[in-house]
Design a protein around this motif. Structure first.
Motif, PDB file in Angstrom:
ATOM      1  N   LEU A 112       0.831  -1.201   0.000  1.00 45.80           N
ATOM      2  CA  LEU A 112       0.000   0.000   0.000  1.00 45.80           C
ATOM      3  C   LEU A 112       0.868   1.254   0.000  1.00 45.80           C
ATOM      4  O   LEU A 112       0.569   2.228  -0.705  1.00 45.80           O
ATOM      5  CB  LEU A 112      -0.923  -0.004   1.226  1.00 45.80           C
ATOM      6  CG  LEU A 112      -2.052  -1.038   1.240  1.00 45.80           C
ATOM      7  CD1 LEU A 112      -2.799  -0.982   2.578  1.00 45.80           C
ATOM      8  CD2 LEU A 112      -3.019  -0.807   0.086  1.00 45.80           C
ATOM      9  N   ALA A 115       2.371   1.620  -3.532  1.00 40.75           N
ATOM     10  CA  ALA A 115       1.356   1.962  -4.535  1.00 40.75           C
ATOM     11  C   ALA A 115       0.909   3.408  -4.393  1.00 40.75           C
ATOM     12  O   ALA A 115       0.759   4.127  -5.391  1.00 40.75           O
ATOM     13  CB  ALA A 115       0.165   1.019  -4.415  1.00 40.75           C
ATOM     14  N   ARG A 119       1.871   5.903  -7.143  1.00 40.20           N
ATOM     15  CA  ARG A 119       0.586   5.947  -7.870  1.00 40.20           C
ATOM     16  C   ARG A 119       0.446   4.808  -8.872  1.00 40.20           C
ATOM     17  O   ARG A 119      -0.084   4.979  -9.972  1.00 40.20           O
ATOM     18  CB  ARG A 119       0.411   7.265  -8.600  1.00 40.20           C
ATOM     19  CG  ARG A 119      -0.125   8.404  -7.762  1.00 40.20           C
ATOM     20  CD  ARG A 119       0.923   9.153  -7.043  1.00 40.20           C
ATOM     21  NE  ARG A 119       0.419  10.454  -6.568  1.00 40.20           N
ATOM     22  CZ  ARG A 119       1.138  11.271  -5.822  1.00 40.20           C
ATOM     23  NH1 ARG A 119       2.363  10.944  -5.466  1.00 40.20           N
ATOM     24  NH2 ARG A 119       0.624  12.426  -5.423  1.00 40.20           N
ATOM     25  N   THR A 120       0.920   3.638  -8.500  1.00 35.78           N
ATOM     26  CA  THR A 120       0.893   2.530  -9.467  1.00 35.78           C
ATOM     27  C   THR A 120      -0.527   2.118  -9.821  1.00 35.78           C
ATOM     28  O   THR A 120      -0.786   1.668 -10.944  1.00 35.78           O
ATOM     29  CB  THR A 120       1.662   1.316  -8.912  1.00 35.78           C
ATOM     30  OG1 THR A 120       1.213   1.026  -7.585  1.00 35.78           O
ATOM     31  CG2 THR A 120       3.154   1.571  -8.886  1.00 35.78           C
ATOM     32  N   HIS A 121      -1.465   2.250  -8.895  1.00 34.96           N
ATOM     33  CA  HIS A 121      -2.854   1.900  -9.204  1.00 34.96           C
ATOM     34  C   HIS A 121      -3.447   2.845 -10.254  1.00 34.96           C
ATOM     35  O   HIS A 121      -4.206   2.416 -11.130  1.00 34.96           O
ATOM     36  CB  HIS A 121      -3.700   1.912  -7.929  1.00 34.96           C
ATOM     37  CG  HIS A 121      -3.671   3.197  -7.158  1.00 34.96           C
ATOM     38  ND1 HIS A 121      -2.509   3.775  -6.700  1.00 34.96           N
ATOM     39  CD2 HIS A 121      -4.680   4.016  -6.751  1.00 34.96           C
ATOM     40  CE1 HIS A 121      -2.789   4.884  -6.050  1.00 34.96           C
ATOM     41  NE2 HIS A 121      -4.100   5.053  -6.071  1.00 34.96           N
ATOM     42  N   ARG A 122      -3.067   4.107 -10.187  1.00 35.00           N
ATOM     43  CA  ARG A 122      -3.547   5.068 -11.177  1.00 35.00           C
ATOM     44  C   ARG A 122      -2.807   4.895 -12.506  1.00 35.00           C
ATOM     45  O   ARG A 122      -3.405   5.000 -13.583  1.00 35.00           O
ATOM     46  CB  ARG A 122      -3.363   6.492 -10.664  1.00 35.00           C
ATOM     47  CG  ARG A 122      -4.155   6.771  -9.374  1.00 35.00           C
ATOM     48  CD  ARG A 122      -4.025   8.225  -8.955  1.00 35.00           C
ATOM     49  NE  ARG A 122      -4.663   9.102  -9.945  1.00 35.00           N
ATOM     50  CZ  ARG A 122      -4.499  10.417  -9.984  1.00 35.00           C
ATOM     51  NH1 ARG A 122      -3.690  11.008  -9.107  1.00 35.00           N
ATOM     52  NH2 ARG A 122      -5.118  11.143 -10.886  1.00 35.00           N
ATOM     53  N   TYR A 124      -1.598   2.154 -13.705  1.00 35.09           N
ATOM     54  CA  TYR A 124      -2.123   0.934 -14.338  1.00 35.09           C
ATOM     55  C   TYR A 124      -3.351   1.259 -15.182  1.00 35.09           C
ATOM     56  O   TYR A 124      -3.457   0.835 -16.347  1.00 35.09           O
ATOM     57  CB  TYR A 124      -2.464  -0.087 -13.253  1.00 35.09           C
ATOM     58  CG  TYR A 124      -3.214  -1.297 -13.750  1.00 35.09           C
ATOM     59  CD1 TYR A 124      -2.548  -2.347 -14.376  1.00 35.09           C
ATOM     60  CD2 TYR A 124      -4.595  -1.392 -13.601  1.00 35.09           C
ATOM     61  CE1 TYR A 124      -3.235  -3.460 -14.834  1.00 35.09           C
ATOM     62  CE2 TYR A 124      -5.294  -2.492 -14.052  1.00 35.09           C
ATOM     63  CZ  TYR A 124      -4.612  -3.526 -14.670  1.00 35.09           C
ATOM     64  OH  TYR A 124      -5.296  -4.615 -15.125  1.00 35.09           O
ATOM     65  N   ASN A 125      -4.276   2.021 -14.597  1.00 38.97           N
ATOM     66  CA  ASN A 125      -5.492   2.367 -15.344  1.00 38.97           C
ATOM     67  C   ASN A 125      -5.187   3.274 -16.526  1.00 38.97           C
ATOM     68  O   ASN A 125      -5.783   3.136 -17.596  1.00 38.97           O
ATOM     69  CB  ASN A 125      -6.501   3.043 -14.406  1.00 38.97           C
ATOM     70  CG  ASN A 125      -7.108   2.073 -13.415  1.00 38.97           C
ATOM     71  OD1 ASN A 125      -7.330   0.915 -13.738  1.00 38.97           O
ATOM     72  ND2 ASN A 125      -7.378   2.552 -12.211  1.00 38.97           N
ATOM     73  N   LEU A 291      -6.384   4.648  -1.361  1.00 32.83           N
ATOM     74  CA  LEU A 291      -6.352   3.287  -1.903  1.00 32.83           C
ATOM     75  C   LEU A 291      -6.933   2.351  -0.861  1.00 32.83           C
ATOM     76  O   LEU A 291      -6.426   2.270   0.264  1.00 32.83           O
ATOM     77  CB  LEU A 291      -4.919   2.879  -2.254  1.00 32.83           C
ATOM     78  CG  LEU A 291      -4.693   1.452  -2.772  1.00 32.83           C
ATOM     79  CD1 LEU A 291      -5.547   1.168  -4.003  1.00 32.83           C
ATOM     80  CD2 LEU A 291      -3.225   1.222  -3.089  1.00 32.83           C
ATOM     81  N   THR A 293      -8.235  -1.625  -0.087  1.00 34.04           N
ATOM     82  CA  THR A 293      -8.338  -3.033  -0.458  1.00 34.04           C
ATOM     83  C   THR A 293      -9.267  -3.710   0.545  1.00 34.04           C
ATOM     84  O   THR A 293      -9.435  -3.241   1.668  1.00 34.04           O
ATOM     85  CB  THR A 293      -6.958  -3.719  -0.468  1.00 34.04           C
ATOM     86  OG1 THR A 293      -6.304  -3.510   0.805  1.00 34.04           O
ATOM     87  CG2 THR A 293      -6.071  -3.155  -1.571  1.00 34.04           C
TER      88      THR A 293
END
Length: 334
Positions: A112, A115, A119-122, A124-125, A291, A293
């Protein structure tokens, strides 16, 4: 022993079944959560096996006792969902899984942190949409940052080891300091100075009456502007409404949650075709620097294997009239 296993998912069935040949318990896997309405499903059982969001309040325990249930096996470490005083009065013993894989939760906590930082979650998108721009994805070096760990039990200590590996300065707050943490160079501070000095604050506490809303508006005001706050322990450790206000004014710059105050109505279920009725949770999801989960920190093969083995071992001990990994009303006052 005949055991009614509530809140069963396919992975629960898999790991409990794999661990059961030697103990040989008769496991009845039930998908519903344990509630006053689902108590009758345990009518033919000697014990029930429950998880974090099952209802084990006094009313449910009384109904279970009336069915002849004499043991509750929790397949989790926390026991705040159990009315232990009622269990003691009714002659129901309660066991838990005090430790499974501290690495699982600590590593998820680190995931977490990384990420949110990068900003890996952003990203990725964005990439999946053909957007390769870097604007808005600027991160920071973890090396040299101060990480404040509140609670240095097994998981907190494991997380400290990870963060020192990144070259962070690690400070901690705990009434019972860990010698292993001290050997790592962790400095113990009172909570106030820890919050004031930390770039990242991570909670690793049990939920007790004393730790409910451990971080509220006053504690959040004492943090650095733009702090990263991580909670992988219990949702009720933080006042979510106060956290939202801190996010709105920039006091919290990053928020990573694997737990949530009212998660019982959300987590572990597929609600993708429904409108979420929890306005507070929905508001959290609107922030780009949040973020969440769904309580998956424990969810590794190693941890699930350990949880299943310990749970079945606790049931075997209960069948023999022995006490193993028991929790009692005395634990509530600790």
């Amino acid at each position: 022993m005949r055991v009614a296993v509530y809140s069963t998912k396919p992975y629960d069935r898999q790991f409990l079944t794999e661990a059961n040949p030697a103990p040989g318990h008769r496991l009845s896997f039930l998908e519903p959560r344990l509630t006053p309405d689902t108590v009758p499903l345990a009518a033919d059982a000697d014990a029930v096996c429950a998880f974090v969001n099952d209802d084990l309040g006094g009313g449910v325990l009384e109904r279970l006792a009336a069915l002849g249930i004499r043991h509750v096996a929790l397949r989790c470490a926390g026991f705040n969902q159990v009315d232990l005083r009622a269990a003691e009065r009714l002659g129901i013993s309660v066991s838990r899984v005090p430790a499974y894989s501290p690495h699982a939760v600590a590593e998820h906590c680190a995931a977490l942190v990384l990420a949110l930082d990068r900003r890996t979650h952003r990203a990725y998108n964005r990439v999946r949409e053909g957007n390769f721009a870097l604007t808005g994805l600027l991160g920071f070096d973890l090396h040299g940052k101060t990480v404040g760990i509140v609670g240095t039990g097994r998981i907190g200590t494991c997380f400290a080891r990870i963060m020192t590996g990144f070259g962070c300065r690690v400070v901690a707050s705990d009434p019972h300091p860990s010698e292993e943490c001290r050997a790592l160079g962790v400095e113990y501070l009172p909570l106030g100075p820890l919050l004031a000095q930390s770039d990242i604050v991570s909670l690793h506490l049990p939920l007790t009456p004393q730790t409910h809303h451990f971080l509220g508006a006053a504690e959040l005001d004492g943090m650095r502007d733009g702090v990263m706050l991580i909670n992988t322990s219990r949702g009720m450790l933080i006042d979510t409404v106060a956290v939202i206000e801190a996010l709105k004014r920039g006091k919290i710059g990053y928020l990573g949650l694997d737990v949530y105050e009212e998660e019982a109505d959300l987590f572990f279920e597929d609600l993708s075709d429904q409108v979420l009725r929890d306005d507070v949770f929905s508001r959290l999801l609107t922030f780009p620097n949040v973020l969440v989960t769904g309580h998956q920190g424990f969810f590794t093969r190693e941890a699930m294997t350990s949880i299943a083995a310990t749970t079945l071992g606790n049931l075997t001990a209960a069948e023999r009239g022995e006490g193993l990994n028991l929790v009692t009303a005395a634990h509530v006052a600790r």
